[in-house]
Each structure stands twice: as C-alpha cells, then as structure tokens.
Design a protein around this motif. Sequence first.
Motif, PDB file in Angstrom:
ATOM      1  N   GLU A  37       0.839  -1.193   0.000  1.00  0.00           N
ATOM      2  CA  GLU A  37       0.000   0.000   0.000  1.00  0.00           C
ATOM      3  C   GLU A  37       0.883   1.254   0.000  1.00  0.00           C
ATOM      4  O   GLU A  37       1.912   1.297   0.665  1.00  0.00           O
ATOM      5  CB  GLU A  37      -0.899   0.025   1.237  1.00  0.00           C
ATOM      6  CG  GLU A  37      -2.120  -0.863   1.153  1.00  0.00           C
ATOM      7  CD  GLU A  37      -3.235  -0.245   0.319  1.00  0.00           C
ATOM      8  OE1 GLU A  37      -3.131   0.946  -0.050  1.00  0.00           O
ATOM      9  OE2 GLU A  37      -4.196  -0.963   0.044  1.00  0.00           O
ATOM     10  N   PRO A  39       1.933   5.059   1.135  1.00  0.00           N
ATOM     11  CA  PRO A  39       1.826   5.669   2.472  1.00  0.00           C
ATOM     12  C   PRO A  39       0.466   6.335   2.682  1.00  0.00           C
ATOM     13  O   PRO A  39      -0.090   6.942   1.766  1.00  0.00           O
ATOM     14  CB  PRO A  39       2.952   6.710   2.467  1.00  0.00           C
ATOM     15  CG  PRO A  39       3.928   6.209   1.458  1.00  0.00           C
ATOM     16  CD  PRO A  39       3.105   5.533   0.395  1.00  0.00           C
ATOM     17  N   GLY A  40      -0.043   6.174   3.890  1.00  0.00           N
ATOM     18  CA  GLY A  40      -1.315   6.815   4.239  1.00  0.00           C
ATOM     19  C   GLY A  40      -2.508   6.281   3.468  1.00  0.00           C
ATOM     20  O   GLY A  40      -3.178   7.042   2.768  1.00  0.00           O
ATOM     21  N   GLU A  43      -8.853   5.473   5.062  1.00  0.00           N
ATOM     22  CA  GLU A  43      -9.327   4.878   6.307  1.00  0.00           C
ATOM     23  C   GLU A  43     -10.137   3.613   6.059  1.00  0.00           C
ATOM     24  O   GLU A  43     -10.014   2.631   6.804  1.00  0.00           O
ATOM     25  CB  GLU A  43     -10.168   5.900   7.077  1.00  0.00           C
ATOM     26  CG  GLU A  43     -10.728   5.398   8.408  1.00  0.00           C
ATOM     27  CD  GLU A  43      -9.642   5.084   9.428  1.00  0.00           C
ATOM     28  OE1 GLU A  43      -9.941   4.363  10.394  1.00  0.00           O
ATOM     29  OE2 GLU A  43      -8.498   5.570   9.262  1.00  0.00           O
ATOM     30  N   ARG A  46      -7.781   0.721   5.436  1.00  0.00           N
ATOM     31  CA  ARG A  46      -7.110   0.325   6.666  1.00  0.00           C
ATOM     32  C   ARG A  46      -8.038  -0.502   7.549  1.00  0.00           C
ATOM     33  O   ARG A  46      -7.635  -1.523   8.123  1.00  0.00           O
ATOM     34  CB  ARG A  46      -6.629   1.557   7.426  1.00  0.00           C
ATOM     35  CG  ARG A  46      -5.726   1.232   8.617  1.00  0.00           C
ATOM     36  CD  ARG A  46      -5.405   2.483   9.413  1.00  0.00           C
ATOM     37  NE  ARG A  46      -6.601   3.048  10.013  1.00  0.00           N
ATOM     38  CZ  ARG A  46      -7.170   2.561  11.116  1.00  0.00           C
ATOM     39  NH1 ARG A  46      -6.669   1.505  11.719  1.00  0.00           N
ATOM     40  NH2 ARG A  46      -8.254   3.139  11.609  1.00  0.00           N
TER      41      ARG A  46
END
Length: 246
Positions: A37, A39-40, A43, A46
């Motif tokens: 994935e 970075p960041g 949501e 995740r």
Amino acid sequence: ERRTAALRSAMMHTVSHEFNNAITVLDASLFLLKESEPPGPPENRRQLYDTLQFELRSLSRYVKNILNEARMESGRLKLQMRRLVLRDLIYKLASSMKPLIAQKSLTLYMDFPEEPVEVSADMEAISLVISNLIGNAVKYTPERGSISVRLAGDGQGRLNFLIENSGAGIQPEEIGKLKRGFYRTQDAKAAASGFGLGLRISNELLQLHGSELGIKSEPGRSSTFYFSLPVTGGQGESSGHGTGRD
C-alpha cells in the motif's frame, strides 16, 4: 469404537492441518498487500485490512481448538511447562483484538499486579485459553459495552485470572452445558456465529494444568469466566494493582 475414535481423530488432525496451511498463505498474502500500500492508505482500506486480520486470527483459533481436541482424544497432547508472565501474554493477545474492540466501541479495562507475576504453564495451551476467553468476550459484548480483565494473587500461591463482559449474561441452567462442547445459548446464537467448542477445549486444557474454567453470570447484566494457575518463585502474594484502560 477405538478404531472409530482413532479415525475421527486422524481426520480432525488432517483437516485442521490443511486449514492451518491455508490460513498461513492468506496471512502472508494479507501482509504483502498491506506492505504494498502507498503511504497513508484511505481509512476504509485500513479498516478492511484490520477486519481481515481479525477474522484470520479467529479462524486460526478455531483450527487450534479442533486440533487440540483431536490431540487430547488420541492422547498425543503433551504439555511443556515453563515460567510465563501472564500479564505480558494478555497484553499481546488483547492487542490483536483491538480492531474489533474499536469497531464495536467497547471499553476494555485491565487490572493487573504492579509487579510481573510468573506462573507455571504451557505457553501454547494457555495462550489458546486466554485467546478463546477474550475472543468470546469481544464477540458477545454488545456495542458500547465493557470488558474487564483482572489478575490477582490469592495469597496461597496461585494467580487468578478473571474476565467479565457486559451483555445478556447466561441463565444458571445453561452454565454447565457450555463446558461440554457444541452448545451455545440462544442469546449467543443471535449475537454471533460459532461452534461452541472453545469453552470445552479451554476447560480441558486448564484441567491438564490442575485448574478448571469457572463461570458465573448475572442474567441480563454480565458474564464472568475465571481460572487460577500456580505462581513460581513465591510470587502472587501482593494485592497491589496497576490499572489500564483502552
């Protein structure tokens, strides 16, 4: 009857082994997906990874329950007793449940002795027992409910483990049936899926440690599951506690 029992045990062992292999592959694949994935990640992605990881751990726990049942039936389960810090083990196992705890907005309280207390136990067996009990508490506690995990010395050379969760509770006539295996209360069936094997395996593993799974409940309010293990080095006498909340 002996041949049938041996065949059933061998079949359970084989099926559990194959499931465990598949779970290992899925776990490795999920790890690679997460690592690839950027970075960041969003949501929602995740949360999806956290959910998949939690379900894989749940499946792994089911497989271990079935495998240990087969080992016990065949007499091949051998405990390897060692000194363990139960507090550290609980922290590790509870952390794996955090995604679902957060998803259900549960409050987790932990009340442990300030100083680490060692017990004599088989690492794999006690990990499965505690994982079963914490997993059940998370699964059957309604949203915005609470779970309390406590360790306390009894002053007689044993360390008591207790886990209490808010919820529907258990009727007195059903408590004894829960430890026989493949039995689930109507409230449990309505709350989540499962096989009703975890508590039976947990009780049998504890009996091999000279202990037993205790259950008490206030119907409509809470359920508590508990057991004790011998401490090593004369520990377990202190009544001082450190409290944590997640």
